[in-house]
Write an enzyme that holds these catalytic residues in place. Sequence first.
Site, PDB file in Angstrom:
ATOM      1  N   ASP A 145       0.694  -1.191   0.343  1.00  0.00           N
ATOM      2  CA  ASP A 145      -0.082  -0.029   0.277  1.00  0.00           C
ATOM      3  C   ASP A 145       1.134   1.278   0.483  1.00  0.00           C
ATOM      4  O   ASP A 145      -0.142   2.354   0.336  1.00  0.00           O
ATOM      5  CB  ASP A 145      -0.840   0.238   1.365  1.00  0.00           C
ATOM      6  CG  ASP A 145      -0.709  -0.127   2.562  1.00  0.00           C
ATOM      7  OD1 ASP A 145       0.623   0.010   2.667  1.00  0.00           O
ATOM      8  OD2 ASP A 145      -1.327  -0.077   3.704  1.00  0.00           O
ATOM      9  N   ASP A 202      -1.073  -6.137   0.004  1.00  0.00           N
ATOM     10  CA  ASP A 202      -1.196  -5.659   1.595  1.00  0.00           C
ATOM     11  C   ASP A 202      -2.643  -5.750   1.531  1.00  0.00           C
ATOM     12  O   ASP A 202      -3.622  -5.118   0.158  1.00  0.00           O
ATOM     13  CB  ASP A 202      -0.878  -3.799   1.424  1.00  0.00           C
ATOM     14  CG  ASP A 202       0.244  -3.810   2.448  1.00  0.00           C
ATOM     15  OD1 ASP A 202       0.149  -5.298   2.840  1.00  0.00           O
ATOM     16  OD2 ASP A 202       1.207  -2.936   1.900  1.00  0.00           O
ATOM     17  N   LYS A 207      -1.316  -9.475   3.437  1.00  0.00           N
ATOM     18  CA  LYS A 207      -0.233  -8.880   4.351  1.00  0.00           C
ATOM     19  C   LYS A 207      -1.351  -8.174   5.203  1.00  0.00           C
ATOM     20  O   LYS A 207      -1.628  -7.572   4.949  1.00  0.00           O
ATOM     21  CB  LYS A 207       0.778  -8.151   3.708  1.00  0.00           C
ATOM     22  CG  LYS A 207       1.730  -7.407   4.998  1.00  0.00           C
ATOM     23  CD  LYS A 207       3.166  -7.284   4.356  1.00  0.00           C
ATOM     24  CE  LYS A 207       3.299  -5.748   3.922  1.00  0.00           C
ATOM     25  NZ  LYS A 207       2.982  -4.705   4.093  1.00  0.00           N
ATOM     26  N   GLU A 238      -0.926  -5.648   8.601  1.00  0.00           N
ATOM     27  CA  GLU A 238      -0.262  -4.586  10.300  1.00  0.00           C
ATOM     28  C   GLU A 238      -0.958  -5.205  11.094  1.00  0.00           C
ATOM     29  O   GLU A 238      -2.050  -4.277  11.234  1.00  0.00           O
ATOM     30  CB  GLU A 238      -0.266  -3.381   9.662  1.00  0.00           C
ATOM     31  CG  GLU A 238       0.068  -3.026   8.305  1.00  0.00           C
ATOM     32  CD  GLU A 238       0.158  -2.037   7.518  1.00  0.00           C
ATOM     33  OE1 GLU A 238       0.121  -0.864   9.046  1.00  0.00           O
ATOM     34  OE2 GLU A 238       1.150  -1.291   6.986  1.00  0.00           O
ATOM     35  N   GLU A 243       9.350  -4.513  10.235  1.00  0.00           N
ATOM     36  CA  GLU A 243      10.072  -2.643   9.370  1.00  0.00           C
ATOM     37  C   GLU A 243      10.181  -1.870  11.018  1.00  0.00           C
ATOM     38  O   GLU A 243       9.505  -1.707  11.650  1.00  0.00           O
ATOM     39  CB  GLU A 243       8.721  -2.047   8.840  1.00  0.00           C
ATOM     40  CG  GLU A 243       8.504  -1.164   9.077  1.00  0.00           C
ATOM     41  CD  GLU A 243       7.775  -0.011   7.163  1.00  0.00           C
ATOM     42  OE1 GLU A 243       6.979  -0.798   7.014  1.00  0.00           O
ATOM     43  OE2 GLU A 243       8.309   0.711   6.988  1.00  0.00           O
TER      44      GLU A 243
HETATM   45  O1  KIV Z   1       4.007  -1.358   1.452  1.00  0.00           O
HETATM   46  C1  KIV Z   1       4.787  -1.263   1.719  1.00  0.00           C
HETATM   47  O2  KIV Z   1       5.827  -1.398   0.399  1.00  0.00           O
HETATM   48  C2  KIV Z   1       5.024  -2.540   2.536  1.00  0.00           C
HETATM   49  C3  KIV Z   1       6.752  -2.493   3.273  1.00  0.00           C
HETATM   50  C4  KIV Z   1       7.650  -1.118   3.045  1.00  0.00           C
HETATM   51  C5  KIV Z   1       6.799  -3.663   3.832  1.00  0.00           C
HETATM   52  O3  KIV Z   1       4.905  -2.405   3.210  1.00  0.00           O
END
Ligand code: KIV
Length: 264
Positions: A44, A83, A111, A113, A180
């Site tokens: 994202d 994401d 993915k 968070e 991260e």
């Molecule tokens: O959104 C993204 O590119 C990420 C990376 C920074 C790990 O989550």
Amino acid sequence: MNITLNTLNKLKSEGQKFSCLTAYDSTFAHLISSAGVEVILIGDSLGMVLQGKESTVPVTMDDMIYHTECVRLGNQGSLIMVDLPFMSYATDAQTFENATRLMQAGGHIVKVEGGAWFTNTVSKLTDRGIPVCVHLGLTPQSINKFGGYKVQGRDEETRKTLLKDSIDAEKAGAAMLLYECIPSDLAAEVMASVNIPVIGIGAGPATDAQVLVMHDMLGITPNKVAKFVHNFMPDGDGSIQGAIAAYHHAVKHGDYPTPEHSFE
Ligand code: KIV
């Protein structure tokens, strides 16, 4: 050969590193996967590097679906991780619907968070056939809670939470973890307690893999970049393909990141 989660688990068991880069379109997905980069992340971060927004918060599910479809068409066998954007996984029902959309658009793993609050949902998604990577440490969708892009896990309490969340995520069935912006010694400590592949960004050299935002890796980000970023353009033959190859080689051989890219 298509990269799968089995490939990544095998690389980890053999002590071999793997690399991950963000891509948001078909052309770059083609270049990155052809260079052998094992994982493409449709992050994202596209909200910032493609759309010019201040954070990832405004990114929508429709944005993620559009870019996942673009990447899928150029991909030459990398594992595609996507994401779930801000507040698209606030309830189980919403999570199932949105994760399904990302998988149907071409994702192989989603993915999130997450932390303790998301552990049960990791089990539910995994049981239903959707692998999950849990992103811990600095989670940019919570930027308004953190009050800035700050290194996480500097005090005893947050260190303990990261360790516990990692172990619980693995127990719940998470296929991967992503850390991260955490101190290198914390990443090393947690790595000793989990068996699933771990990707790092600003987490030091101990993780099984590294990820960078492609624009940062190519040195074309207009804003000030974080300490962990390295511009790989001068390390290749001057072409974008050369920079991607240099990044992949450096990660695979443990030459990136070095202490200068890490937080102590
Ligand atoms: O959104 C993204 O590119 C990420 C990376 C920074 C790990 O989550």
